[in-house]
Design a protein around this motif. Structure first.
Motif, short mmCIF file in Angstrom:
data_model
loop_
_atom_site.label_atom_id
_atom_site.label_comp_id
_atom_site.label_asym_id
_atom_site.label_seq_id
_atom_site.Cartn_x
_atom_site.Cartn_y
_atom_site.Cartn_z
N CYS A 104 45.08 28.46 44.83
CA CYS A 104 44.52 29.76 44.51
C CYS A 104 45.55 30.52 43.68
CB CYS A 104 44.20 30.54 45.79
SG CYS A 104 43.72 32.26 45.45
N PRO A 105 45.24 30.85 42.41
CA PRO A 105 46.17 31.57 41.56
C PRO A 105 46.06 33.09 41.68
CG PRO A 105 44.26 30.97 40.27
CD PRO A 105 44.03 30.44 41.67
N HIS A 106 45.20 33.55 42.58
CA HIS A 106 44.87 34.98 42.67
C HIS A 106 45.83 35.74 43.58
CE1 HIS A 106 41.03 32.75 41.90
NE2 HIS A 106 41.13 33.53 40.84
N SER A 120 49.94 33.05 44.66
CA SER A 120 49.74 34.37 44.08
C SER A 120 50.84 34.77 43.11
CB SER A 120 49.61 35.43 45.18
OG SER A 120 50.85 35.60 45.84
N GLY A 121 51.92 34.01 43.05
CA GLY A 121 52.97 34.27 42.06
C GLY A 121 52.43 34.18 40.64
N ILE A 122 51.35 33.42 40.45
CA ILE A 122 50.71 33.35 39.12
C ILE A 122 50.10 34.71 38.79
CG2 ILE A 122 48.84 32.28 37.81
CD1 ILE A 122 49.42 29.69 39.42
N ALA A 123 49.31 35.26 39.70
CA ALA A 123 48.68 36.57 39.48
C ALA A 123 49.73 37.67 39.32
CB ALA A 123 47.74 36.92 40.63
N ARG A 124 50.86 37.49 39.98
CA ARG A 124 51.94 38.49 39.92
C ARG A 124 52.80 38.33 38.67
NH1 ARG A 124 52.25 40.27 45.56
NH2 ARG A 124 51.12 38.78 46.82
N GLY A 170 37.76 28.82 50.89
CA GLY A 170 37.41 28.31 49.56
C GLY A 170 38.22 27.12 49.10
N LEU A 171 39.53 27.11 49.32
CA LEU A 171 40.35 25.97 48.90
C LEU A 171 39.94 24.70 49.64
CD1 LEU A 171 43.95 27.48 48.63
CD2 LEU A 171 42.39 26.90 46.77
N LEU A 172 39.64 24.83 50.91
CA LEU A 172 39.24 23.66 51.67
C LEU A 172 37.86 23.17 51.24
CD1 LEU A 172 41.60 24.98 53.29
CD2 LEU A 172 40.68 23.76 55.24
N GLU A 173 36.99 24.11 50.87
CA GLU A 173 35.69 23.71 50.31
C GLU A 173 35.88 22.98 48.99
OE1 GLU A 173 33.87 27.58 50.29
OE2 GLU A 173 33.12 27.36 52.34
N GLN A 174 36.85 23.42 48.17
CA GLN A 174 37.16 22.71 46.92
C GLN A 174 37.61 21.28 47.22
OE1 GLN A 174 39.90 24.82 44.32
NE2 GLN A 174 38.90 26.76 44.76
N ILE A 175 38.46 21.12 48.23
CA ILE A 175 38.92 19.78 48.62
C ILE A 175 37.74 18.93 49.08
CG2 ILE A 175 40.26 18.52 50.37
CD1 ILE A 175 42.36 20.86 50.09
N ARG A 176 36.90 19.49 49.93
CA ARG A 176 35.71 18.76 50.41
C ARG A 176 34.88 18.26 49.24
NH1 ARG A 176 31.83 22.77 52.68
NH2 ARG A 176 31.48 22.95 50.46
#
Length: 185
Positions: free
Chosen positions: A93-95, A57-61, A109-115
């Motif tokens: 996750c950049p959010h 989240s440092g990206i979003a910040r 969601g991140l684990l679904e992306q990995i799958r």
């Protein structure tokens, strides 16, 4: 019964590298635990697939950008490769917490992306290793087995104790890998 999937999914900050309440904002601030790099290599050498799922989240910040994050991940990959291992995929996750995305842990969601990136039908039986409850919660709906490490925010998470009844607890990633490789000999 089929053998469990040989996949270990790792949180990044606090599991692979030192964490900071002020965020890891640069390559200079990204300081891996040497034992974690070696542990990842040992998993790879033993036939395990290793992936990373990390909230950033440092990206979003506005604290750092995706180019800086990519440099950190290149260095992670370089060090793991130099140690004789491989990371199959890094999902991030950049959010921020209020962005309403579906990838920020504790959502899966991140684990679904990995799958999907690894072309797997399921993550059932894989391992999710983290230092916070939200890391472990991300794996629950997908059938991941939870592991909490005491590094990073792990001691604080353990002190709270909520939601950890099924989690295995280890001092660090290396201790988990020692245990796992003993179990699967």
């Amino acid at each position: 019964m089929p053998s469990p999937l040989k996949l270990v999914i790792l949180d990044r900050d606090g599991v692979i590298n030192h964490d900071s309440d002020d965020y890891v904002k640069s390559l200079d601030e990204w300081i891996p635990y040497p034992s974690a790099i070696t542990a990842i290599a040992r998993l790879s050498q033993a036939g395990w697939t290793v992936a990373v799922a990390t909230n950033q989240s440092g990206i979003a910040r506005g604290l750092y950008d995706e180019t800086t994050l990519a440099a950190m991940h290149r260095e992670l990959g370089r060090r793991v490769t130099a140690a004789g291992g491989e990371i199959a995929h890094i999902a991030y996750c950049p959010h921020g917490p209020d962005d309403g995305c579906d990838c920020r842990k504790p959502l899966p969601g991140l684990l679904e992306q990995i799958r999907d990136a690894l072309a797997l039908e399921s993550l059932e039986g894989s391992w999710m290793v983290g230092d916070s409850l939200r890391d472990l919660q991300a794996g629950e709906p997908l059938g991941c087995r939870p592991v909490l490490v005491r590094t990073g925010k792990g001691e604080r998470t353990l002190a709270r104790g909520e939601g950890l009844r099924h989690a295995l607890v280890f001092d660090d990633l290396a201790a988990f890998v020692d245990w796992l490789l003993q179990q699967t000999r």
